[in-house]
Design a protein around this motif. Sequence first.
Motif, PDB file in Angstrom:
ATOM      1  N   SER A  99       0.809  -1.381  -0.147  1.00 45.67           N
ATOM      2  CA  SER A  99      -0.006  -0.163  -0.043  1.00 45.67           C
ATOM      3  C   SER A  99       0.888   1.151  -0.043  1.00 45.67           C
ATOM      4  N   PRO A 104      -1.450   6.809  -5.845  1.00 42.99           N
ATOM      5  CA  PRO A 104      -2.618   7.258  -6.733  1.00 42.99           C
ATOM      6  C   PRO A 104      -2.425   8.223  -7.914  1.00 42.99           C
ATOM      7  N   SER A 113      -9.504   3.235  -3.718  1.00 44.71           N
ATOM      8  CA  SER A 113      -8.660   1.671  -3.309  1.00 44.71           C
ATOM      9  C   SER A 113      -9.025   1.136  -2.067  1.00 44.71           C
TER      10      SER A 113
END
Length: 494
Positions: A99, A104, A113
Motif C-alpha cells: 500500500s 494513486p 482503493s
Amino acid sequence: MSVTIFISCLLVITVAGGEVLPDEFQRQFDVMIMAKFDQLEAKVRDQEIQLKTARDEILSLKTKVQQLEPVLEENAKTKSRSVDGNPIVAHKAMAATSSALFVPRTCHEARESGLPEFKESGMYWIDPDGLKIGDGAIYVYCNMTTGATSVGHDSEATIDIPKCSPAGCYSRPIVYNGGSLKQMKALAEISADCHQTIQVNCLGGPFTVNGIDYAWWTDVSDNKQTFWSGSDESDHTCQCGIENNCVRPDLECNCDANVAVPLSDNGNITLKGVLPVTKLNFGQINHNGGSHTLGKFTCSGKPTYAFYPSSCADLWRIGYTLNGLYPVRGSKRVQFIYCDFSLGQNVKQETIGYADVKTQAVEFYVQRSDPYSSPIPSVIPFNVEILNEGGAMDTASGIFTVPKTGTYLFDFSGVKDTSTGAMSVVFHVNDVKMASTFGDDPGQFTMTLPSIWHLTKGDKVKLTITSGTLYSDSKNGPLVHFTGILLEEDIFEP
C-alpha cells in the motif's frame, strides 16, 4: 521577524553671524531623512518576505521527508531480510508495504482503493501522469469524503492590485505547490470535473470595455482568457452576468462599470480543458483598493470512457503505463498499435496493423449434384451442403443472407452442358446485378466467377442462370460449386 524604526530629529543649523537657516532648508533636509527611512523600511519588508518564503520552503521539505521516511525505512527492512536469505519473510514484508508503494493518480483513485492510509482527508502524494513515467509526483490535499483533489498555490490569499494604467500592466504568475503544468493537465484529463474560483474586488479597473480587454487570465496552454465564470470561453462574463444581477444590466461583470466605488466580481471557472489559471493580468487601475483572490485548482470524479479504447491516449487515461503492443478500436476493425507511455499523457503511438478479429465465423460451401437449366432466368439452388458455418446460406433456395457487415470473398464454378449453346451466370446483391460470367463455346467448358464485396448485414446474395444448362452427374461427382467466406468483419460499425 518584524522591525519598526522610529526616527526623531531636532535639527538647528547656524551660519556665521549666528543666523538660523531658512525653514525651506530645514524642510528639504527632513524630506531627505524620511526618504532614507522609507528605503530602509522597504528593505526590511523585503527581508521579511524572503524569510517567510524560506520558512515555507523548509516546512514543505520537512513534510516531504516525513512522507518518504516510512517507505525508505520499510524498503531497507525488506532488503535486509532478503539478504538474510529468507524469501518468505521478504515476500511478506513486500506485501505489507504494497500500500505504501501504491501512488494513486488522483484522490478519487486513492479513496476508491479502500486502503486504510487513505481514509482521512489531508495531504497526500499523487502522480496524475502515471507512476515512474512523465513528471514526478505532486503533493495535494485530498478530501476523502468526496474524493476531490485540490492543488494549492502562492496566490490563495487576497492580494492587492496596485495602480497602473496600460492594459494588463499588473501581472501575477501563479506558482502551484510542487506541481508541473503537465501534471495539472494530466489531473484534469483523468478527472470528470475540475474548477477554480476567483474573486476580484475593484475600485475602477474594468475587465473589458468597448471590446478592449484591460484584464485577463492565462490558461494552462498559455492562452489569454476573458471569461471569469462558467465554461464558455467565447463569452466574456462573470457570475453576475450568468445570474443576470450585475450592477448594470447591460454589463456582464460588475467591474466593467468602471466607477470609483468598491465593487466585486466572483466566478467559478469550470472548463477543465483550460485550467488551471497560470497568470492574472489587470490594467487601467486608477485607484488603490483593488484585490484578487484565486482558489485552489480542484478536480473530482472519474470520466466515463468509451467502451473500446481507440488510441494510446485512451489507454493512458484508463491507467495503462507499460510500453508495448495493444489492440484498439480502428475505424471499422481491431488494429494493433505500439504505445510508448514514458512521457506520461504525451504518449507516442505507432500503428502496426490490423488484427483479424471476428465476432462470428461465416463461411459456406455448397454444391449441385444434378443438371440445372429451368426456368430461365432463375436462382441456382443447391442440394449438397459441405459447410455452412454461421448458418447464413439457405442451400435449398440458393440465397445467402449476410449476417455480419464486412468484406466477403465468393467463388462459383460450373460446367456447361454440351446440349446447349451459350451460357451465362450472374451474381446479384439485393436483386442488383453485380458481376457475371459468359461463354458461347458449343462444347463443354468450365465457368468461374470469383469476386470480393463489402456487404452490409441483411444483404441478399444469389446466383442466377440466364441461359444454358449447368451440367453435373453422379459419376463424376458434383460439378457445380459455390463458396463464400467472411474475410474481415467491421467490428465497429459507423
